[in-house]
Design an enzyme around this catalytic site. Sequence first.
Site, PDB file in Angstrom:
ATOM      1  N   HIS B 114       0.849  -1.181   0.000  1.00  0.00           N
ATOM      2  CA  HIS B 114       0.000   0.000   0.000  1.00  0.00           C
ATOM      3  C   HIS B 114       0.879   1.222   0.000  1.00  0.00           C
ATOM      4  O   HIS B 114       1.858   1.294   0.726  1.00  0.00           O
ATOM      5  CB  HIS B 114      -0.889   0.013   1.248  1.00  0.00           C
ATOM      6  CG  HIS B 114      -1.978  -0.996   1.190  1.00  0.00           C
ATOM      7  ND1 HIS B 114      -3.043  -0.897   0.344  1.00  0.00           N
ATOM      8  CD2 HIS B 114      -2.156  -2.147   1.875  1.00  0.00           C
ATOM      9  CE1 HIS B 114      -3.826  -1.938   0.503  1.00  0.00           C
ATOM     10  NE2 HIS B 114      -3.315  -2.724   1.430  1.00  0.00           N
ATOM     11  N   CYS B 156      -0.806   2.117  -4.974  1.00  0.00           N
ATOM     12  CA  CYS B 156      -1.554   3.319  -5.325  1.00  0.00           C
ATOM     13  C   CYS B 156      -0.576   4.480  -5.454  1.00  0.00           C
ATOM     14  O   CYS B 156       0.367   4.570  -4.684  1.00  0.00           O
ATOM     15  CB  CYS B 156      -2.548   3.672  -4.215  1.00  0.00           C
ATOM     16  SG  CYS B 156      -3.619   2.310  -3.795  1.00  0.00           S
TER      17      CYS B 156
END
Lengths: 407, 279
Positions: B114, B156
């Site tokens: 992440h 991301c």
Amino acid sequence: LLPALTLSHPQGISVYVGKHRSALVRAGGSLAALQARLREVTQVMSFTASSIAAALSDRVPDGQLSPDARRYLKSSLGYEITFSLLNPDPKSHTVDWDIEGAVNRYVKPVLDKLSLVANFSVDSQILYYAVLGVTPRYDKESSSFLLSAHSLPHVINPVEARLGSSAASLYPVLNFLLYVPERSHSPLYIQDKDGAPVSTNAFHSPRWGGIMVYNVEAPASPQASLPLHVDVDMARVMEVFLAQLRLLFGLSREEVPAEFLLERPGNEGLADWELDHLLWAHTVENIATVSTTLTSLAQLLDKIGNIVIKDDVASEVYRAVASVQSAVTELSLGHLHAAFQASKEAVTSSERAFFDPSLLHLLYFPDDQKFAIYIPLFLPMAVPILLSLAKIVRETRQRKKEPTKMD
Amino acid sequence: CTSRFWFNYRHVANTLSVYRSVKRLGIPDSHIVLMLADDMACNPRNPKPATVFSHKNMELNVYGDDVEVDYRSYEVTVENFLRVLTGRIPPSTPRSKRLLSDDRSNILIYMTGHGGNGFLKFQDSEEITNVELADAFEQMWQKRRYNELLFIIDTCQGASMYERFYSPNIMALASSQVGEDSLSHQPDLAIGVHLMDRYTFYVLEFLEEIHPASQTNMNDLFQVCPKSLCVSTPGHRTDLFQRDPQNVLITDFFGSVRKVEITTETVSLDRDVAASESK
């Protein structure tokens, strides 16, 4: 210079380079021709601009290097040499190799001569059922199997996974593999780019090691009982492996002009002047490495102002600087061995200082991160404190004024 | 892979799939440092223990017999990662946990987890920033620990991680631009979690067609996963790289094709030499 060389040398040879440090030059005619000859001799026995660039290879911008300048082994404190025998078909061949005897007889003299350059350790292993990653082609004309030159790069990787190279030492490993082809793929020859079989039946990969294919003669009668017993001719094998070792270190005979005749160095493997050349190249490389290491360490310290340098790191840096200075002076005086020793110490000290585990920049917070962490904690606390301080100050000032009023 | 917890199964599957492709193309375990932040195969919530699947319907088990994890579980920290990169490792570290590269090595770094604008989350408790990563690469360059470096990140806002690089010879690919999220690919109903991320899934489809002698170049890798398939826009950065990506083979980084030379010389040895005595 002898005015006339003995005519025992063949006509085409004009320079004879001995195995220690001398050379005999035959030159007829003018002084200019003699000068050109002498320049060639010094280029062969000493160094050229391209070998300087090769020694400094990782500091030189890419455009200025010849394409194969970075293939020689980097200077290191030690090397580990592993001899491996690969037998993919133990059912057909029982291979015996007297590796200990061969190492003592042929490899040890060479390594003893090279012991000035680095520490060497030798080990050996036998691997069964280890196959090449590539299937050789069958050639009807020679009724043999051929490995073409462009399939050779893919041979090494599948084998390497099984070699188990040295879990123990941190020195670079040189692998020398002897491959005895399976009975169904015998005899196996390596083809060079032009399609001709290679006389040594061996190839090597820069900075890795070498592989030689050892063909076993087919048994005289087809009913011979399997497995065949094979006694490896270690001398022939070692001739190739030692040549590969020389090539890996960069001691090749390729650039010697045709009119030079080099004396054979015998079992020592290399001439004194070749050893000098190697020592010199490694010394130059070491000095360049030390200077870039120390410079980049200094830059790191400039960037992260609050790094703490421990005392032992500092003493390593001082020692490295002193050693490299003495190496440079010794080199300019021509004391090659002393310069090499000093450069080795300099490299050891500078590497120890640079790679010290305490110098991780992560451990030292830059100032903006400190502000980012502490302000959210202290600012909310600080607001009521400052306000009440201001209130106290205002009240004391008012009280000071009031007595004058009351009176 | 830098994420913990069962629902981040896909990050472990991503990393193991890339590991498998790289091994298939010829790189041995001694040249791979694999860091997995959590154990999915033996996780108590795994309905198929000892397996990690990368494809729904459980077609491909990427956690087979041949997986060598060098840094597992809580050993995957920012500090250890930077220590591996820069080489500032305590002397007691075993050889398999070190990056023993030199100035002729091409390095592939694949990171997944992440992330956000300028950082990548490790273990749910710490982060590595793009500035630290750029500094680590600069330290590597100073010591010539790489010849060329390919950095792939699947998180991301992945493109923010390569914005700050300043060392030469680095090429970077990311799964999404700043401000975009990278999405996962497909859930598997039997296992109950998403199995892969989209960008890595399409990269792997691309890699399945590469074999060790392949001549495919980097420009093809840049085309993988267009916006229609990936929903995010993959990005890449090649300005620090000296060669033209057209001339860079995929196998330069994902596989291992060594330079070989035919040995044409031999050393002549005297065969009748008696064995020298050991000193």
